[in-house]
Design a protein around this motif. Sequence first.
Motif, PDB file in Angstrom:
ATOM      1  N   MET A   1      27.749  51.244  63.247  1.00 33.85           N
ATOM      2  CA  MET A   1      27.218  49.570  63.561  1.00 33.85           C
ATOM      3  C   MET A   1      26.227  49.385  63.191  1.00 33.85           C
ATOM      4  SD  MET A   1      26.922  46.906  66.546  1.00 33.85           S
ATOM      5  CE  MET A   1      27.734  48.378  68.087  1.00 33.85           C
ATOM      6  N   SER A   2      25.418  48.598  62.266  1.00 31.04           N
ATOM      7  CA  SER A   2      24.279  47.774  61.643  1.00 31.04           C
ATOM      8  C   SER A   2      23.852  47.024  63.110  1.00 31.04           C
ATOM      9  CB  SER A   2      24.682  46.391  60.405  1.00 31.04           C
ATOM     10  OG  SER A   2      25.426  45.622  61.761  1.00 31.04           O
ATOM     11  N   GLY A   3      22.062  46.608  62.748  1.00 34.04           N
ATOM     12  CA  GLY A   3      21.638  46.423  63.151  1.00 34.04           C
ATOM     13  C   GLY A   3      22.275  45.202  63.556  1.00 34.04           C
ATOM     14  N   LEU A   4      20.965  44.363  65.160  1.00 29.80           N
ATOM     15  CA  LEU A   4      22.032  43.044  65.287  1.00 29.80           C
ATOM     16  C   LEU A   4      20.644  41.909  65.298  1.00 29.80           C
ATOM     17  CD1 LEU A   4      21.918  44.589  69.187  1.00 29.80           C
ATOM     18  CD2 LEU A   4      23.906  44.135  67.266  1.00 29.80           C
TER      19      LEU A   4
ATOM     20  N   VAL B   1      20.013  38.589  66.474  1.00 27.19           N
ATOM     21  CA  VAL B   1      20.228  37.297  68.041  1.00 27.19           C
ATOM     22  C   VAL B   1      19.401  35.676  67.591  1.00 27.19           C
ATOM     23  CG1 VAL B   1      19.770  36.634  70.191  1.00 27.19           C
ATOM     24  CG2 VAL B   1      19.834  38.960  69.286  1.00 27.19           C
ATOM     25  N   ALA B   2      20.666  35.046  67.808  1.00 24.45           N
ATOM     26  CA  ALA B   2      20.337  33.255  67.637  1.00 24.45           C
ATOM     27  C   ALA B   2      20.945  32.680  68.818  1.00 24.45           C
ATOM     28  CB  ALA B   2      20.308  32.882  66.631  1.00 24.45           C
ATOM     29  N   ASP B   3      21.165  31.299  69.351  1.00 23.20           N
ATOM     30  CA  ASP B   3      21.110  30.102  69.393  1.00 23.20           C
ATOM     31  C   ASP B   3      22.920  30.917  70.532  1.00 23.20           C
ATOM     32  OD1 ASP B   3      22.807  27.575  69.412  1.00 23.20           O
ATOM     33  OD2 ASP B   3      24.040  28.277  68.136  1.00 23.20           O
ATOM     34  N   GLY B   4      22.490  31.444  70.970  1.00 24.41           N
ATOM     35  CA  GLY B   4      22.958  32.211  72.591  1.00 24.41           C
ATOM     36  C   GLY B   4      23.742  33.902  71.916  1.00 24.41           C
ATOM     37  N   ARG B   5      23.944  33.919  70.927  1.00 32.12           N
ATOM     38  CA  ARG B   5      24.517  34.702  70.075  1.00 32.12           C
ATOM     39  C   ARG B   5      24.461  36.196  69.222  1.00 32.12           C
ATOM     40  NH1 ARG B   5      27.201  30.958  72.008  1.00 32.12           N
ATOM     41  NH2 ARG B   5      29.216  29.697  70.887  1.00 32.12           N
ATOM     42  N   VAL B   6      24.354  37.368  69.318  1.00 34.90           N
ATOM     43  CA  VAL B   6      24.509  38.384  68.933  1.00 34.90           C
ATOM     44  C   VAL B   6      25.436  38.780  67.344  1.00 34.90           C
ATOM     45  CG1 VAL B   6      24.762  40.788  69.301  1.00 34.90           C
ATOM     46  CG2 VAL B   6      23.215  39.264  71.153  1.00 34.90           C
ATOM     47  N   VAL B   7      25.058  38.576  66.312  1.00 39.23           N
ATOM     48  CA  VAL B   7      25.989  39.205  65.403  1.00 39.23           C
ATOM     49  C   VAL B   7      25.496  40.940  64.981  1.00 39.23           C
ATOM     50  CG1 VAL B   7      26.833  38.162  63.196  1.00 39.23           C
ATOM     51  CG2 VAL B   7      26.264  36.421  65.123  1.00 39.23           C
ATOM     52  N   THR B   8      26.792  41.174  64.287  1.00 40.52           N
ATOM     53  CA  THR B   8      26.936  42.467  63.688  1.00 40.52           C
ATOM     54  C   THR B   8      27.369  42.824  63.128  1.00 40.52           C
ATOM     55  OG1 THR B   8      25.523  44.661  64.212  1.00 40.52           O
ATOM     56  CG2 THR B   8      27.730  43.504  65.767  1.00 40.52           C
ATOM     57  N   LEU B   9      27.747  43.859  62.584  1.00 35.40           N
ATOM     58  CA  LEU B   9      28.173  44.067  61.027  1.00 35.40           C
ATOM     59  C   LEU B   9      28.845  45.967  61.438  1.00 35.40           C
ATOM     60  CD1 LEU B   9      30.427  44.055  58.636  1.00 35.40           C
ATOM     61  CD2 LEU B   9      28.385  45.046  57.997  1.00 35.40           C
ATOM     62  N   VAL B  10      29.841  45.483  61.962  1.00 40.15           N
ATOM     63  CA  VAL B  10      30.946  46.914  62.161  1.00 40.15           C
ATOM     64  C   VAL B  10      31.812  47.715  61.637  1.00 40.15           C
ATOM     65  CG1 VAL B  10      30.746  46.658  64.514  1.00 40.15           C
ATOM     66  CG2 VAL B  10      32.858  45.712  63.794  1.00 40.15           C
ATOM     67  N   GLU B  11      32.471  48.768  61.593  1.00 41.03           N
ATOM     68  CA  GLU B  11      33.851  48.885  60.500  1.00 41.03           C
ATOM     69  C   GLU B  11      34.653  49.509  62.246  1.00 41.03           C
ATOM     70  OE1 GLU B  11      34.737  53.107  58.235  1.00 41.03           O
ATOM     71  OE2 GLU B  11      32.473  51.786  57.735  1.00 41.03           O
ATOM     72  N   SER B  12      35.783  48.473  61.641  1.00 42.22           N
ATOM     73  CA  SER B  12      36.934  48.915  62.715  1.00 42.22           C
ATOM     74  C   SER B  12      38.055  49.179  61.903  1.00 42.22           C
ATOM     75  CB  SER B  12      36.856  47.511  62.709  1.00 42.22           C
ATOM     76  OG  SER B  12      38.229  48.057  64.630  1.00 42.22           O
TER      77      SER B  12
ATOM     78  N   ALA C   1      25.265  46.987  56.592  1.00 41.98           N
ATOM     79  CA  ALA C   1      24.319  46.446  56.683  1.00 41.98           C
ATOM     80  C   ALA C   1      24.109  45.249  57.973  1.00 41.98           C
ATOM     81  CB  ALA C   1      24.891  44.651  55.683  1.00 41.98           C
ATOM     82  N   THR C   2      22.772  44.866  58.000  1.00 43.63           N
ATOM     83  CA  THR C   2      22.698  43.952  59.357  1.00 43.63           C
ATOM     84  C   THR C   2      22.102  42.554  58.926  1.00 43.63           C
ATOM     85  OG1 THR C   2      21.147  45.696  60.283  1.00 43.63           O
ATOM     86  CG2 THR C   2      20.139  43.349  61.053  1.00 43.63           C
TER      87      THR C   2
END
Length: 86
Positions: free
Chosen positions: A1-4, A6-17, A53-54
Amino acid sequence: MSGLAVADGRVVTLVESGTKQQVWALDFASGKTLWKTDVAAAYRNGMGNGARATPTIAGGRVVVSPERAVCWRSTPRRGRSPGNRM
């Protein structure tokens, strides 16, 4: 997983699935997945596989540039926007 990001009550990240790289948005308080969307093929190389990529959140937009893919943008709340590829 990439870095995280955080804004507006959300956590966003890039993952490989599986065979895809995906952007995921989670609710900061509960950890519940709010949305996820495919943005690129899985990344493989000799230094280690996986998303790197974060994401950045700026101006109300999520921006991420996965390896070997065009930049992708959206809003932290919706996960999709018209013309989400930059």
